[in-house]
Design a protein around this motif. Structure first.
Motif, PDB file in Angstrom:
ATOM      1  N   ASP A  53      46.268  82.116  13.604  1.00 24.08           N
ATOM      2  CA  ASP A  53      47.035  80.882  13.493  1.00 24.08           C
ATOM      3  C   ASP A  53      48.349  81.059  14.242  1.00 24.08           C
ATOM      4  O   ASP A  53      48.917  82.152  14.241  1.00 24.08           O
ATOM      5  N   PRO A  54      48.848  79.981  14.864  1.00 25.32           N
ATOM      6  CA  PRO A  54      50.153  80.090  15.514  1.00 25.32           C
ATOM      7  C   PRO A  54      51.239  80.317  14.461  1.00 25.32           C
ATOM      8  O   PRO A  54      51.252  79.636  13.425  1.00 25.32           O
ATOM      9  N   ASN A  55      52.108  81.288  14.697  1.00 25.45           N
ATOM     10  CA  ASN A  55      53.210  81.548  13.767  1.00 25.45           C
ATOM     11  C   ASN A  55      54.046  80.294  13.584  1.00 25.45           C
ATOM     12  O   ASN A  55      54.268  79.551  14.536  1.00 25.45           O
TER      13      ASN A  55
ATOM     14  N   PRO B  31      34.839  74.974   9.267  1.00 20.47           N
ATOM     15  CA  PRO B  31      34.958  75.534  10.614  1.00 20.47           C
ATOM     16  C   PRO B  31      36.406  75.864  10.974  1.00 20.47           C
ATOM     17  O   PRO B  31      37.346  75.295  10.421  1.00 20.47           O
ATOM     18  N   ILE B  32      36.560  76.798  11.892  1.00 18.99           N
ATOM     19  CA  ILE B  32      37.870  77.123  12.455  1.00 18.99           C
ATOM     20  C   ILE B  32      38.121  76.107  13.554  1.00 18.99           C
ATOM     21  O   ILE B  32      37.391  76.043  14.535  1.00 18.99           O
ATOM     22  N   SER B  33      39.156  75.294  13.391  1.00 19.03           N
ATOM     23  CA  SER B  33      39.367  74.172  14.305  1.00 19.03           C
ATOM     24  C   SER B  33      40.602  74.313  15.188  1.00 19.03           C
ATOM     25  O   SER B  33      40.803  73.511  16.086  1.00 19.03           O
ATOM     26  N   VAL B  34      41.441  75.322  14.934  1.00 14.85           N
ATOM     27  CA  VAL B  34      42.608  75.580  15.776  1.00 14.85           C
ATOM     28  C   VAL B  34      42.499  77.010  16.293  1.00 14.85           C
ATOM     29  O   VAL B  34      42.374  77.945  15.502  1.00 14.85           O
ATOM     30  N   THR B  35      42.492  77.148  17.608  1.00 14.77           N
ATOM     31  CA  THR B  35      42.359  78.472  18.213  1.00 14.77           C
ATOM     32  C   THR B  35      43.400  78.664  19.312  1.00 14.77           C
ATOM     33  O   THR B  35      43.940  77.696  19.851  1.00 14.77           O
ATOM     34  N   LYS B  36      43.632  79.919  19.637  1.00 12.75           N
ATOM     35  CA  LYS B  36      44.538  80.275  20.727  1.00 12.75           C
ATOM     36  C   LYS B  36      43.781  80.107  22.039  1.00 12.75           C
ATOM     37  O   LYS B  36      42.645  80.538  22.171  1.00 12.75           O
TER      38      LYS B  36
END
Length: 183
Positions: free
Chosen positions: A38-40, A54-59
Motif C-alpha cells: 500500500d502507498p504510505n 481482490p487487491i485493487s490498488v497496486t504499485k
C-alpha cells in the motif's frame, strides 16, 4: 464480462500563498502488507484480501514523474450464492486502514487553502465506467462535535487515455475558516 477500470494517479496540489506537502503525493513510498503493498500515508481496501476480496490498488512503474504511481482498478468478485460477477471498486484515500487494530483513519492534518486540485491521470474505462477524485477540506467544530466543510473539489475521468494527462479543478470554498484536515 469482467468490467475493469484502470486509474493511475499522481497527485499534487496548487497552493496559492503557501506550499504544504501532501503525504506521499507522488506515490514513491510503499509499505508491505500480507501479499500486497500500500502507498504510505494512503489507505486502500487491500487489507480485505485476507477475507478473499481482490487487491485493487497496486504499485505501478507507469508514471508521469518519479519512480511509481498508484494503479487503482475495479475488480470482479464472484458471489458464492449466485455465481454472478460483482464489481468491486478500487478505492484509495489519504489515511489508513488497520484491520487488526480495527481502525480507519480518513484524512490528514492540513491548514492551507489551495486554489485548485491538480494531478496527473491515465485512465482506461470500460463500458462507460468513470473514475473520480474528491477533495474535502474540513475543520473540527468542538462545540457541535462535527466536521465543518470548508472547501471541496472533484475531478471525474470519463474517457480513456493512453498517456498521462494533467487535470486542474478549482477548490470551491463554503467558509472563510482555515481547514485543519484534508481528505
Amino acid at each position: 464480462m469482467t468490467k475493469k477500470l484502470l486509474f493511475i494517479l499522481t497527485l499534487t496540489f496548487a497552493v496559492s500563498a503557501e506550499a504544504q506537502n501532501i503525504p506521499n503525493a507522488g506515490f514513491e513510498s510503499w509499505a508491505p502488507g500480507f501479499g500486497y503493498e500500500d502507498p504510505n500515508s494512503w489507505g486502500t481496501l487491500n487489507a480485505l484480501s485476507i477475507l478473499g476480496m481482490p487487491i485493487s490498488v497496486t504499485k505501478s512503474t507507469e508514471r508521469h514523474g518519479g519512480a511509481f504511481s498508484a494503479k487503482v482498478e475495479t475488480m470482479s468478485t464472484i458471489d458464492d450464492s449466485t455465481g454472478q460477477e460483482t464489481p468491486s471498486p478500487g478505492i484509495m484515500f489519504i489515511g489508513s486502514v488497520d484491520l487488526f487494530q480495527q481502525s480507519f483513519i480518513n484524512g490528514t492534518s492540513f491548514t492551507a487553502r489551495p486554489d485548485s486540485l491538480v494531478g496527473w491521470v491515465k485512465c482506461t474505462t470500460v463500458n462507460g465506467d468513470t473514475s473520480g477524485i474528491i477533495l474535502q477540506l474540513t475543520k473540527w467544530d468542538a462545540t457541535s462535535l462535527t466536521q465543518e466543510m470548508i472547501g471541496f473539489g472533484g475531478y471525474i475521468a470519463t474517457s480513456s487515455s493512453s498517456s498521462f494527462y494533467r487535470f486542474s479543478v478549482p477548490v470551491e470554498y463554503e467558509s472563510e475558516n482555515t481547514p485543519d484536515s484534508l481528505s
